[in-house]
Design a protein around this motif. Structure first.
Motif, PDB file in Angstrom:
ATOM      1  N   TRP A 198      16.817   6.334 -37.411  1.00  0.00           N
ATOM      2  CA  TRP A 198      16.256   5.803 -38.657  1.00  0.00           C
ATOM      3  C   TRP A 198      15.960   6.901 -39.664  1.00  0.00           C
ATOM      4  O   TRP A 198      15.690   6.632 -40.823  1.00  0.00           O
ATOM      5  CB  TRP A 198      14.984   4.978 -38.367  1.00  0.00           C
ATOM      6  CG  TRP A 198      15.275   3.703 -37.642  1.00  0.00           C
ATOM      7  CD1 TRP A 198      16.391   2.929 -37.806  1.00  0.00           C
ATOM      8  CD2 TRP A 198      14.476   3.051 -36.646  1.00  0.00           C
ATOM      9  NE1 TRP A 198      16.325   1.834 -36.966  1.00  0.00           N
ATOM     10  CE2 TRP A 198      15.159   1.882 -36.246  1.00  0.00           C
ATOM     11  CE3 TRP A 198      13.235   3.321 -36.056  1.00  0.00           C
ATOM     12  CZ2 TRP A 198      14.663   0.996 -35.294  1.00  0.00           C
ATOM     13  CZ3 TRP A 198      12.730   2.456 -35.114  1.00  0.00           C
ATOM     14  CH2 TRP A 198      13.438   1.304 -34.731  1.00  0.00           C
ATOM     15  N   ILE A 199      15.952   8.152 -39.213  1.00  0.00           N
ATOM     16  CA  ILE A 199      15.797   9.266 -40.158  1.00  0.00           C
ATOM     17  C   ILE A 199      17.215   9.631 -40.616  1.00  0.00           C
ATOM     18  O   ILE A 199      18.037  10.045 -39.800  1.00  0.00           O
ATOM     19  CB  ILE A 199      15.123  10.480 -39.487  1.00  0.00           C
ATOM     20  CG1 ILE A 199      13.711  10.094 -39.013  1.00  0.00           C
ATOM     21  CG2 ILE A 199      15.076  11.670 -40.441  1.00  0.00           C
ATOM     22  CD1 ILE A 199      12.964  11.208 -38.288  1.00  0.00           C
ATOM     23  N   PRO A 200      17.518   9.446 -41.906  1.00  0.00           N
ATOM     24  CA  PRO A 200      18.904   9.601 -42.338  1.00  0.00           C
ATOM     25  C   PRO A 200      19.407  11.038 -42.387  1.00  0.00           C
ATOM     26  O   PRO A 200      20.606  11.273 -42.368  1.00  0.00           O
ATOM     27  CB  PRO A 200      18.903   8.988 -43.749  1.00  0.00           C
ATOM     28  CG  PRO A 200      17.492   9.055 -44.202  1.00  0.00           C
ATOM     29  CD  PRO A 200      16.616   9.026 -42.988  1.00  0.00           C
ATOM     30  N   THR A 201      18.487  12.007 -42.414  1.00  0.00           N
ATOM     31  CA  THR A 201      18.938  13.392 -42.565  1.00  0.00           C
ATOM     32  C   THR A 201      19.086  14.077 -41.208  1.00  0.00           C
ATOM     33  O   THR A 201      18.511  13.645 -40.216  1.00  0.00           O
ATOM     34  CB  THR A 201      17.908  14.186 -43.404  1.00  0.00           C
ATOM     35  OG1 THR A 201      16.618  13.951 -42.836  1.00  0.00           O
ATOM     36  CG2 THR A 201      17.929  13.752 -44.849  1.00  0.00           C
ATOM     37  N   ASN A 202      19.824  15.166 -41.228  1.00  0.00           N
ATOM     38  CA  ASN A 202      20.077  15.920 -40.013  1.00  0.00           C
ATOM     39  C   ASN A 202      18.831  16.697 -39.583  1.00  0.00           C
ATOM     40  O   ASN A 202      18.524  16.801 -38.411  1.00  0.00           O
ATOM     41  CB  ASN A 202      21.242  16.873 -40.300  1.00  0.00           C
ATOM     42  CG  ASN A 202      21.963  17.260 -39.046  1.00  0.00           C
ATOM     43  OD1 ASN A 202      21.754  16.653 -37.992  1.00  0.00           O
ATOM     44  ND2 ASN A 202      22.792  18.268 -39.129  1.00  0.00           N
ATOM     45  N   GLU A 203      18.117  17.224 -40.562  1.00  0.00           N
ATOM     46  CA  GLU A 203      16.870  17.931 -40.256  1.00  0.00           C
ATOM     47  C   GLU A 203      15.696  16.988 -40.488  1.00  0.00           C
ATOM     48  O   GLU A 203      15.750  16.135 -41.368  1.00  0.00           O
ATOM     49  CB  GLU A 203      16.733  19.164 -41.157  1.00  0.00           C
ATOM     50  CG  GLU A 203      17.622  20.300 -40.686  1.00  0.00           C
ATOM     51  CD  GLU A 203      17.345  21.624 -41.412  1.00  0.00           C
ATOM     52  OE1 GLU A 203      18.284  22.417 -41.484  1.00  0.00           O
ATOM     53  OE2 GLU A 203      16.206  21.828 -41.900  1.00  0.00           O
ATOM     54  N   LYS A 252      16.079  19.866 -35.827  1.00  0.00           N
ATOM     55  CA  LYS A 252      17.440  19.558 -36.288  1.00  0.00           C
ATOM     56  C   LYS A 252      18.161  18.758 -35.212  1.00  0.00           C
ATOM     57  O   LYS A 252      18.110  19.109 -34.017  1.00  0.00           O
ATOM     58  CB  LYS A 252      18.179  20.881 -36.525  1.00  0.00           C
ATOM     59  CG  LYS A 252      19.532  20.718 -37.128  1.00  0.00           C
ATOM     60  CD  LYS A 252      20.116  22.112 -37.349  1.00  0.00           C
ATOM     61  CE  LYS A 252      21.569  22.025 -37.750  1.00  0.00           C
ATOM     62  NZ  LYS A 252      22.176  23.352 -37.774  1.00  0.00           N
ATOM     63  N   LYS A 253      18.833  17.688 -35.623  1.00  0.00           N
ATOM     64  CA  LYS A 253      19.641  16.923 -34.680  1.00  0.00           C
ATOM     65  C   LYS A 253      20.927  17.693 -34.437  1.00  0.00           C
ATOM     66  O   LYS A 253      21.534  18.201 -35.377  1.00  0.00           O
ATOM     67  CB  LYS A 253      20.042  15.564 -35.288  1.00  0.00           C
ATOM     68  CG  LYS A 253      18.886  14.664 -35.654  1.00  0.00           C
ATOM     69  CD  LYS A 253      19.443  13.398 -36.303  1.00  0.00           C
ATOM     70  CE  LYS A 253      18.381  12.669 -37.064  1.00  0.00           C
ATOM     71  NZ  LYS A 253      18.904  11.562 -37.875  1.00  0.00           N
ATOM     72  N   LEU A 254      21.335  17.783 -33.174  1.00  0.00           N
ATOM     73  CA  LEU A 254      22.576  18.489 -32.888  1.00  0.00           C
ATOM     74  C   LEU A 254      23.759  17.545 -32.859  1.00  0.00           C
ATOM     75  O   LEU A 254      24.900  17.954 -32.727  1.00  0.00           O
ATOM     76  CB  LEU A 254      22.443  19.272 -31.581  1.00  0.00           C
ATOM     77  CG  LEU A 254      21.397  20.403 -31.645  1.00  0.00           C
ATOM     78  CD1 LEU A 254      21.302  21.130 -30.325  1.00  0.00           C
ATOM     79  CD2 LEU A 254      21.708  21.403 -32.757  1.00  0.00           C
ATOM     80  N   TYR A 255      23.483  16.248 -32.936  1.00  0.00           N
ATOM     81  CA  TYR A 255      24.553  15.253 -33.047  1.00  0.00           C
ATOM     82  C   TYR A 255      24.199  14.276 -34.143  1.00  0.00           C
ATOM     83  O   TYR A 255      23.086  13.788 -34.186  1.00  0.00           O
ATOM     84  CB  TYR A 255      24.706  14.471 -31.751  1.00  0.00           C
ATOM     85  CG  TYR A 255      25.906  14.890 -30.952  1.00  0.00           C
ATOM     86  CD1 TYR A 255      27.158  14.825 -31.521  1.00  0.00           C
ATOM     87  CD2 TYR A 255      25.766  15.346 -29.659  1.00  0.00           C
ATOM     88  CE1 TYR A 255      28.272  15.217 -30.787  1.00  0.00           C
ATOM     89  CE2 TYR A 255      26.852  15.738 -28.927  1.00  0.00           C
ATOM     90  CZ  TYR A 255      28.110  15.669 -29.497  1.00  0.00           C
ATOM     91  OH  TYR A 255      29.195  16.048 -28.775  1.00  0.00           O
ATOM     92  N   LEU A 256      25.149  13.982 -34.987  1.00  0.00           N
ATOM     93  CA  LEU A 256      24.870  12.972 -36.018  1.00  0.00           C
ATOM     94  C   LEU A 256      25.297  11.619 -35.513  1.00  0.00           C
ATOM     95  O   LEU A 256      26.253  11.511 -34.791  1.00  0.00           O
ATOM     96  CB  LEU A 256      25.598  13.306 -37.295  1.00  0.00           C
ATOM     97  CG  LEU A 256      24.823  14.166 -38.280  1.00  0.00           C
ATOM     98  CD1 LEU A 256      25.644  14.386 -39.537  1.00  0.00           C
ATOM     99  CD2 LEU A 256      23.478  13.536 -38.644  1.00  0.00           C
TER     100      LEU A 256
END
Ligand SMILES: [Zn+2]
Length: 256
Positions: A198-203, A252-256
């Motif tokens: 639900w958080i649209p950004t990578n960070e 930071k997400k490591l997978y989008l």
């Protein structure tokens, strides 16, 4: 990978559902590799008799094929509600393959959903059949893939494009730690993964995660330490290589 279902296989068959089943199963057996170990082909046939499930003889993973003809939708009708609910909670639950193909018999989307992403809320109860129906009172279900975290829907073919096999295998491997968790810990991790979707950004920041406190409190009303739990789950995801800690409450997400 050939994206056409082979219509020449079904020339002798009159029943449409039977035709569709033969075309789909033979397509999977010819084209799809095991998303767990990469082995190809995976078996769809036992004793020369077509069966609904696929089995990898290398790593013993099992897959059940669900499919939808026409427009891709996240809702896939399935069989009896009670049977499905029982199955997803049992040890013998298979992984699921989702196949979506056009009316011209071209494969458009193909995804694997590892079994541990199937929580009871993914299985939605349909209305009981009307008193006029032959099986009156029977309750079917829909599988609602929107309720599966995006990390749990791993595409092998997306919008008619074939995804690189190494990418598919590494995404599948990255979810395997969930299998080792108890049902309780897995439930929490799946909820946190959904919040990340639900958080649209990578960070993202810890405060953004804390914004889901009310949602998580509704899911776990007896837990009075939701924020602690969020931080703890983020640590688990970091240890599994799914997110990175950047310091100062930033991630930071490591997978989008
Ligand atoms: Zn395998």
């Amino acid at each position: 990978m050939n994206l056409s279902l082979d219509m020449s296989l079904v020339e002798g068959y009159k029943s449409k559902p039977q035709q569709a089943r033969i075309m789909k199963e033979s397509w999977v057996a010819r084209n799809i590799y095991c998303p767990n170990c990469g082995s190809h082909p995976i078996n769809g046939f036992e004793n020369n008799r077509p069966v609904a499930d696929f089995y990898c003889s290398q790593c013993s993973e099992e897959y059940e094929l669900k499919s939808k003809n026409g427009k891709f939708s996240s809702i896939i009708p399935d069989g009896a509600y009670s049977t499905m609910l029982e199955r997803i909670q049992s040890e013998r639950n298979p992984n699921f393959f989702f196949l979506n193909y056009s009316t011209e018999c071209k494969v458009k989307n193909f995804a694997v959903v590892p079994k541990y992403f199937f929580t009871p809320e993914v299985i939605v109860k349909r209305k009981p059949l009307a008193p006029t129906a032959r099986r009156t009172g029977w309750v079917g279900c829909n599988i609602d893939i929107r309720k599966v975290s995006t990390r749990g829907t791993i595409f092998l073919i997306k919008d008619s494009l074939v995804v690189n096999q190494d990418e598919v295998l590494s995404k599948f491997q990255q979810t395997l730690f969930l299998r080792e968790q108890s049902a309780g810990s897995r439930g929490w991790l799946l909820e946190i993964l959904k919040c990340l979707d639900w958080i649209p950004t990578n960070e993202f920041t810890l405060n953004e995660m804390y914004a889901f406190e009310d949602y998580l409190k509704r899911r776990y009303p007896k837990n009075n330490y939701i924020k602690d739990k969020i931080r703890q789950q983020l640590q688990v995801l970091r240890d599994q290589g799914m997110i990175e800690f950047l310091g100062g409450g930033r991630y930071k997400k490591l997978y989008l």
